[in-house]
Design an enzyme around this catalytic site. Structure first.
Site, PDB file in Angstrom:
ATOM      1  CG  ASP A   8      -1.713  -1.215   1.442  1.00  0.00           C
ATOM      2  OD1 ASP A   8      -1.133  -2.316   1.346  1.00  0.00           O
ATOM      3  OD2 ASP A   8      -2.913  -1.106   1.720  1.00  0.00           O
ATOM      4  CD  GLU A  39      -7.453   0.716  -0.043  1.00  0.00           C
ATOM      5  OE1 GLU A  39      -7.872   0.736  -1.208  1.00  0.00           O
ATOM      6  OE2 GLU A  39      -8.173   0.556   0.934  1.00  0.00           O
ATOM      7  CG  ASN A  40      -4.251   3.313   2.290  1.00  0.00           C
ATOM      8  OD1 ASN A  40      -3.757   2.223   2.545  1.00  0.00           O
ATOM      9  ND2 ASN A  40      -5.520   3.579   2.529  1.00  0.00           N
ATOM     10  CG  HIS A  68      -9.929   3.148   2.169  1.00  0.00           C
ATOM     11  ND1 HIS A  68     -10.916   3.775   2.898  1.00  0.00           N
ATOM     12  CD2 HIS A  68      -9.139   2.507   3.065  1.00  0.00           C
ATOM     13  CE1 HIS A  68     -10.723   3.540   4.191  1.00  0.00           C
ATOM     14  NE2 HIS A  68      -9.658   2.767   4.318  1.00  0.00           N
ATOM     15  CG  HIS A 154      -6.953  -4.646   0.471  1.00  0.00           C
ATOM     16  ND1 HIS A 154      -5.747  -4.018   0.348  1.00  0.00           N
ATOM     17  CD2 HIS A 154      -7.755  -3.778   1.156  1.00  0.00           C
ATOM     18  CE1 HIS A 154      -5.799  -2.817   0.907  1.00  0.00           C
ATOM     19  NE2 HIS A 154      -7.012  -2.663   1.430  1.00  0.00           N
ATOM     20  CG  HIS A 179      -6.542  -3.882   4.972  1.00  0.00           C
ATOM     21  ND1 HIS A 179      -7.178  -2.709   4.624  1.00  0.00           N
ATOM     22  CD2 HIS A 179      -7.086  -4.266   6.156  1.00  0.00           C
ATOM     23  CE1 HIS A 179      -8.079  -2.411   5.562  1.00  0.00           C
ATOM     24  NE2 HIS A 179      -8.031  -3.340   6.506  1.00  0.00           N
ATOM     25  CG  HIS A 181      -0.767   0.224   5.958  1.00  0.00           C
ATOM     26  ND1 HIS A 181      -0.988   1.587   6.006  1.00  0.00           N
ATOM     27  CD2 HIS A 181      -1.617  -0.234   5.002  1.00  0.00           C
ATOM     28  CE1 HIS A 181      -1.922   1.934   5.130  1.00  0.00           C
ATOM     29  NE2 HIS A 181      -2.310   0.827   4.512  1.00  0.00           N
TER      30      HIS A 181
END
Length: 273
Positions: A8, A39-40, A68, A154, A179, A181
């Site tokens: 991520d 994703e982030n 997300h 994820h 997911h 991290h």
């Protein structure tokens, strides 16, 4: 084939690390195909079209998303125009975009990339990830329809990720979790030839609480009350992920190694100059 998967991307720090260092890392690793979870990447919540283009221009061949996926509203329309961005397979059926696609590397070898969301401890109910993944893998057997297959699972629970790894063993080149991290230390090749790691970790500043500036998460843990919004930490990012080498004939893994480059974590791979 050598496939690089990066976890991520977290905020500006993660984006900066990708744009500044991915090209050199790919060259050092001799990576044939690169997958990045975005994703982030936009403020820690989702991915904008502009940031997706930035990561793709930096050298990602494919971007995966997660729970997300559509926090940034322009992704709702952008994902239908950019086939290199994938949302989870088991998201709502009406959601735009696709959860899997077959890509080609520079030599024309076919790489299946798919993503699924876990169900355990996730805030929203999603469709069964196992049946969704099964249908795609049955239609694209590695060593037959494709030369390699990579699944980004994820999910929050390591047990669910491990179950997915064993479920796909012998049918995928790599099953890797995203997911949470936090990079896990269980990098391995499963008995039937699928490479596996429970979580790739993040591409972000590890002087943080899973990529967020420490102050607000710590305040909430200590007092039970929030005061400010979470904001991504801005220090130097560690690029975290997995490098897998596959056999083109079988699509299975012949080698796998965890990767940590730059930032605060002890490196598992360094760029050789």
């Amino acid at each position: 084939m050598r496939i690089l998967f990066l976890g991520d991307v977290m905020g500006r720090s993660g984006r900066r690390a990708i744009t500044d260092r991915l090209a050199a890392l790919k060259a050092s690793l001799k990576a044939d195909f690169t997958i990045v979870n975005g994703e982030n990447a936009s403020g820690g919540m989702g991915l904008t079209a502009a940031h997706a283009k930035l990561l793709l221009d930096a050298g990602a061949d494919c971007l995966t998303l997660g729970d997300h996926a559509f926090d940034q509203k322009d992704m709702l329309s952008f994902i239908d125009t950019e086939p290199r961005v994938l949302r989870p397979l088991n998201y709502a059926r009406e959601a735009p975009g696709r959860g899997f696609r077959v890509f080609s590397d520079a030599r024309g070898r076919k790489v299946l990339v798919l993503q699924a969301l876990g169900q355990v401890f996730m805030k929203r109910p999603f469709d069964d990830p196992f049946s969704a993944v099964d249908a795609v893998l049955r239609a694209h057997p590695p060593g037959g329809m494709v030369q390699a297959a990579v699944l980004d699972i994820h999910a929050e629970a390591t047990s669910e990720k491990m179950a997915m790894g064993h479920y796909c063993d012998g049918r995928a080149s790599l099953v890797v979790g995203t997911h949470t991290h936090v990079p896990t230390a269980d990098t391995q090749i499963l008995p039937r030839g699928t490479a596996y790691q429970s979580d790739a970790g993040m591409c972000g500043d590890y002087d943080s609480v899973i990529g967020m500036d420490k102050a607000e998460p710590m305040r909430r843990f200590l007092t039970g009350m929030g005061r400010d919004r979470f904001t991504p930490a801005e220090g130097e990012a560690t690029l975290s992920g997995v490098l897998v080498t596959t056999d083109d004939r079988t699509g299975l893994a012949t080698a796998v190694e965890a990767l940590r480059d730059g930032g605060r974590l002890v490196p598992t791979h360094g760029i050789k100059g």
